[in-house]
Design a protein around this motif. Structure first.
Motif, PDB file in Angstrom:
ATOM      1  N   GLY A 108       1.353   3.260   3.304  1.00 35.72           N
ATOM      2  CA  GLY A 108       1.471   1.979   3.975  1.00 35.72           C
ATOM      3  C   GLY A 108       0.671   1.889   5.258  1.00 35.72           C
ATOM      4  N   ARG A 109      -0.177   2.887   5.518  1.00 35.57           N
ATOM      5  CA  ARG A 109      -0.995   2.909   6.730  1.00 35.57           C
ATOM      6  C   ARG A 109      -2.479   2.921   6.412  1.00 35.57           C
ATOM      7  NH1 ARG A 109       0.368   1.297  11.195  1.00 35.57           N
ATOM      8  NH2 ARG A 109      -1.304   2.574  12.092  1.00 35.57           N
ATOM      9  N   HIS A 110      -2.832   3.019   5.126  1.00 33.64           N
ATOM     10  CA  HIS A 110      -4.236   3.126   4.752  1.00 33.64           C
ATOM     11  C   HIS A 110      -4.665   1.951   3.885  1.00 33.64           C
ATOM     12  CE1 HIS A 110      -3.647   7.241   6.161  1.00 33.64           C
ATOM     13  NE2 HIS A 110      -4.971   7.377   6.180  1.00 33.64           N
ATOM     14  N   VAL A 111      -5.924   1.550   4.059  1.00 34.42           N
ATOM     15  CA  VAL A 111      -6.502   0.456   3.280  1.00 34.42           C
ATOM     16  C   VAL A 111      -7.815   0.927   2.668  1.00 34.42           C
ATOM     17  CG1 VAL A 111      -5.447  -1.392   4.633  1.00 34.42           C
ATOM     18  CG2 VAL A 111      -7.657  -0.437   5.366  1.00 34.42           C
TER      19      VAL A 111
ATOM     20  N   ASN B 228       0.815  -1.220   0.000  1.00 34.94           N
ATOM     21  CA  ASN B 228       0.000   0.000   0.000  1.00 34.94           C
ATOM     22  C   ASN B 228       0.848   1.269   0.000  1.00 34.94           C
ATOM     23  OD1 ASN B 228      -1.883  -2.050   0.264  1.00 34.94           O
ATOM     24  ND2 ASN B 228      -3.209  -0.887   1.627  1.00 34.94           N
ATOM     25  N   THR B 229       2.035   1.142  -0.607  1.00 34.79           N
ATOM     26  CA  THR B 229       2.856   2.298  -0.954  1.00 34.79           C
ATOM     27  C   THR B 229       3.120   2.213  -2.453  1.00 34.79           C
ATOM     28  OG1 THR B 229       5.030   1.228  -0.686  1.00 34.79           O
ATOM     29  CG2 THR B 229       4.006   2.169   1.294  1.00 34.79           C
ATOM     30  N   GLN B 230       3.771   3.219  -3.014  1.00 29.54           N
ATOM     31  CA  GLN B 230       4.065   3.169  -4.444  1.00 29.54           C
ATOM     32  C   GLN B 230       5.013   2.012  -4.762  1.00 29.54           C
ATOM     33  OE1 GLN B 230       5.263   6.859  -6.296  1.00 29.54           O
ATOM     34  NE2 GLN B 230       6.103   5.848  -8.109  1.00 29.54           N
ATOM     35  N   GLY B 231       5.943   1.733  -3.847  1.00 31.88           N
ATOM     36  CA  GLY B 231       6.854   0.608  -4.047  1.00 31.88           C
ATOM     37  C   GLY B 231       7.499   0.630  -5.418  1.00 31.88           C
ATOM     38  N   PRO B 232       7.427  -0.483  -6.158  1.00 33.48           N
ATOM     39  CA  PRO B 232       8.041  -0.540  -7.483  1.00 33.48           C
ATOM     40  C   PRO B 232       7.096  -0.067  -8.602  1.00 33.48           C
ATOM     41  CG  PRO B 232       7.209  -2.697  -6.904  1.00 33.48           C
ATOM     42  CD  PRO B 232       6.898  -1.799  -5.734  1.00 33.48           C
ATOM     43  N   CYS B 233       5.952   0.497  -8.228  1.00 34.72           N
ATOM     44  CA  CYS B 233       4.908   0.831  -9.206  1.00 34.72           C
ATOM     45  C   CYS B 233       5.105   2.225  -9.814  1.00 34.72           C
ATOM     46  CB  CYS B 233       3.538   0.736  -8.539  1.00 34.72           C
ATOM     47  SG  CYS B 233       3.218  -0.852  -7.738  1.00 34.72           S
TER      48      CYS B 233
END
Length: 276
Positions: free
Chosen positions: A193-196, A163-168
């Motif tokens: 990374g804290r929200h769903v 739930n972060t941008q990560g490799p996207c």
């Protein structure tokens, strides 16, 4: 030696309670002494037989740790004993039960915080051959309910925070949907990374919620996570106290069950490793 083997096998068949747990410890130590002698005498055939029997006894004890209550031993003392014994018999790479062989060195196993020998969001795990592998960090207890764990990316070869941008690409976030993937970020959702993106009632529209807050839950409840499935599960529940776990009868910290989305899970290499 065969008499000792017959003795513990008969005990296992008849059942052992925690009052008799010291019996298996004595058998283990007796077989261990025979193993040391066989290695020193250079009897490779006997050594392999003894190793097999020692591992069978160890497996039996590992599956029934309550037997140690009155044995005079602790899980930690037995883990140390076993690791040294298998190392002496050249059946283990590292003498310490808390180390694994990685890049030609015995290094500390670290599964819950990043190892300096691994990329970000990755710890050093121990496999069934006592060889190290970098994999996504493990979350246990309250952390597994209140923090979204990292997952492995086939494209980058490392783990990224869910739930972060990560490799996207821009406008996408890294999520687990049967496998790790990039998806468009729902409108209004921070990629922190804290929200769903979730709804407590399937008949209502999903919204963006911060985990471990009340969100749409009833008073006194928080948004919890369940992360052992093929997709992140969110639910409302009361906060529970963190459990503290004692050392288990395993050598190293290699997980018995792979986390979905991990490198080990994708390679199909996650197996119990009592003797790693």
């Amino acid at each position: 030696m065969q008499e000792k083997v017959d003795e513990w096998e008969g005990a296992a068949d008849n059942g052992i309670d925690e009052e008799e747990g010291d019996f298996l410890v004595k058998i283990l130590k007796s077989l261990g002494a025979d193993l040391v002698d066989s290695v020193e005498y250079g009897d490779d055939e006997l050594t392999q037989i003894l190793l097999s029997e020692i591992k069978d006894v160890w497996q039996l004890m590992a599956n029934n740790p309550k037997w140690l209550v009155n044995s005079g031993e602790t899980p930690e003392s037995l883990r140390t004993y076993m690791a040294k014994l298998l190392f002496f018999a050249n059946d283990r790479n590292c003498q310490s039960p808390d180390e694994t062989l990685f890049n030609g060195q015995c290094l500390p196993i670290s599964t819950r915080k990043r190892s300096k020998h691994c990329p970000e969001h990755m710890g050093l795990y121990d496999d069934e051959n006592n060889e190290g592998i970098c994999d996504c960090l493990e979350l246990t207890g309250e952390k597994a309910k209140s923090e979204i764990r990292p997952i492995y990316s086939d494209e980058t070869g490392v783990c990224h925070q869910q739930n972060t941008q990560g490799p996207c690409e821009n406008g996408e976030w890294f999520v687990l949907k049967n496998t790790s993937r990039c998806e468009p970020v729902p409108d209004g959702c921070p990629t922190d990374g804290r929200h769903v993106y979730w709804n407590p009632d399937p008949s209502t529209a999903k919204q963006c919620w911060e985990i471990w807050t009340q969100g749409p839950c009833d008073d006194g409840q928080l948004l919890h996570l369940h992360q052992d499935t093929e997709e992140l599960q969110v639910y409302c529940s009361f906060r529970l106290a963190e459990f503290s776990f004692s050392h288990s009868l395993t050598l190293g910290s290699y997980l018995v069950r792979c986390l979905i989305g991990s490198l080990r899970g994708k390679l199909g290499a996650c197996t119990p490793a009592f003797f790693g």
